[in-house]
Design an enzyme around this catalytic site. Structure first.
Site, PDB file in Angstrom:
ATOM      1  N   LYS A 107       0.924  -1.181   0.043  1.00 12.81           N
ATOM      2  CA  LYS A 107      -0.048  -0.028   0.178  1.00 12.81           C
ATOM      3  C   LYS A 107       0.702   1.383  -0.147  1.00 12.81           C
ATOM      4  O   LYS A 107       0.377   2.253  -0.378  1.00 12.81           O
ATOM      5  CB  LYS A 107      -1.138  -0.033   1.227  1.00 12.81           C
ATOM      6  N   ASP A 108       2.067   1.215   0.434  1.00 11.41           N
ATOM      7  CA  ASP A 108       3.048   2.220   0.276  1.00 11.41           C
ATOM      8  C   ASP A 108       3.021   2.950  -1.134  1.00 11.41           C
ATOM      9  O   ASP A 108       2.885   4.302  -1.104  1.00 11.41           O
ATOM     10  CB  ASP A 108       4.570   1.907   0.748  1.00 11.41           C
TER      11      ASP A 108
END
Ligand SMILES: *Cc1c(COP(=O)(O)O)cnc(C)c1O
Length: 434
Positions: A107-108
């Site tokens: 998700k970064d």
């Protein structure tokens, strides 16, 4: 490029509006009106290109009409200062390791890309500060907080339930400072989410400050995940292994796999996809029966996939015009309970030496059981196993080393604001902020 709502009852939006608002007025999800095919030459040369350059080509196809190309290139390069290697596990199973960002989870990338794109639009309109509110049970809050860290013009408030978030997760958003404020709510995750929703609805508060969300339904958060799949394809092609590629994505809200399907629509030569689920089997059930029946989520070992009503189902359904036949011809499913997840982690570790995290374990198992003769499978390792240290250690009987980056968070000083679950307290607090 214009964006329409999957509910078809809201006006079309431009990218700027879609990114700032997140959800359409009719509560539908924004979809781009066109999905560009990437040119043949791109696929001919993809194996010689860097992750950043591949991503820039993909990003241009989605955002190139609405964002200055030099700025877009800078946003993409800033989002991807690391590589995501494909690693061989068995003769026909490979993993795409998506855990090289600041919080060691996939998700970064979406969070950072969204932060930078939002900043671009704020600067363009010369507007005042935007405030992002995000409720988290752990992983989303850390990705968003780190993605937005130090991004000028945006302040982030992360709301999390007191005592319900693991210490490793908590320190990833409470130790940052700068433009990130952690708010520890005396309640459960649903209370945090209710506070955020109430804030968006409160007129006085919205007149006082500009509020927006950063959840995974935002086009700027989910689309950049398509970069991963082109990069995986490039690495497999380089090794001459890309002919009959099956990509398998451990899925919860289905944002990641939805981005992969957008990639496929752009021409990415993948033969088929597998959505690997934990015991939350709503999508699996849909594939079998053609009926989409959301349920309350159940808690599992792979808790970032504990979703009972996956938001991005609406996008997948729309992408294939609601055709169950079209969807099942490109995607199949798999579902595993906790016992199977643990057994898979133990088996893989013993047979290959590779340490799976509980989410990746669903992907590995789906390929082990689902590959046909001649196919090569790549599954996503969506997070570093050390993020789930207690579980991984006890299942495998090991003492997994915590990577430097995670350890650094744990050395930081925890700072958070204590809050009741009463909206009036939260509102009063926000009204005192500028
Ligand atoms: C969010 C998450 C998932 C699920 O991804 P979706 O895009 O919601 O399907 C899987 N694994 C990990 C580690 C996650 O954090």
């Amino acid at each position: 490029m214009k964006y329409y709502s999957t509910n078809q009852k809201a006006p079309m939006a431009d990218l700027h509006k879609a990114v700032v608002k997140g959800l359409a007025e009719d509560r539908g999800l924004y979809m781009p009106e066109r999905i560009e095919q990437l040119p043949k030459e791109f696929f001919q040369h993809i194996q010689d290109m860097s992750f950043q350059d591949i991503a820039y080509n993909v990003a241009s196809a989605f955002f190139g009409e609405d964002v200055d190309l030099d700025a877009l290139q800078e946003i993409v390069y800033d989002t991807l200062p690391f590589d995501c290697p494909v690693v061989k596990i068995t003769d026909n199973i490979y993993t795409l390791e998506l855990f090289y960002g600041p919080t060691l989870a996939f998700k970064d990338v979406g969070a950072r890309f969204m932060a930078r794109l939002l900043q671009y639009f704020i600067r363009e309109e010369g507007q005042e500060q935007v405030n992002v509110l995000v409720a988290t049970s752990g992983d989303t809050g850390s990705a968003v907080a780190n993605g937005f860290l130090g991004v000028e013009g945006i302040h982030v408030y992360v709301l999390y339930p007191k005592g319900k978030v693991s210490p490793i997760q908590e320190c990833q958003f409470t130790t940052l400072g700068q433009n990130i404020t952690a708010i520890e709510v005396d309640g459960v995750f649903d209370d945090c989410q209710a506070l955020v929703k109430a804030a968006f609805m409160d007129q006085e508060l919205n007149e006082h400050m500009r509020l927006t969300s950063a959840n995974s339904i935002n086009v700027a958060r989910f689309l950049p995940q398509a970069f991963y799949y082109f990069h995986a394809y490039a690495q497999m092609k380089r090794q001459g292994l890309a002919d009959q590629l099956v990509m398998c994505v451990p899925s919860g809200n289905f944002g990641n796999i939805c981005a992969a399907l957008f990639g496929h629509r752009m021409g990415l030569p993948v033969k088929r996809f597998i959505a690997a689920n934990n015991a939350n089997d709503i999508f699996y059930h849909y594939l079998q029966t053609g009926k989409y029946e959301p349920k309350a989520s159940v808690q599992t070992l792979a808790n970032a996939m504990d979703v009972g009503d996956p938001s991005n189902f609406a996008r997948i359904y729309d992408l294939y015009q609601g055709s169950h036949e079209a969807i099942t011809s490109i995607i199949s499913g798999a579902t595993y309970n906790d016992e199977q997840i643990a057994e898979t982690m133990r088996h893989c570790y013993a047979a290959t030496g590779y340490t799976l995290d509980p989410h990746g374990a669903c992907g590995y198992r789906a390929l082990s059981e689902g590959l046909a003769e001649g196919e090569t499978g790549v599954f996503c390792e969506t997070a570093h196993p050390a993020k789930f240290k207690e579980k991984v250690d006890s299942i495998l009987g090991i003492d997994i080393e915590i990577p430097e980056r995670l350890a650094a968070f744990m050395k930081g000083e925890k700072q958070s604001i204590a809050m009741s679950k009463d909206f009036s307290d939260f509102k009063q607090y926000l009204m005192r902020q500028s």
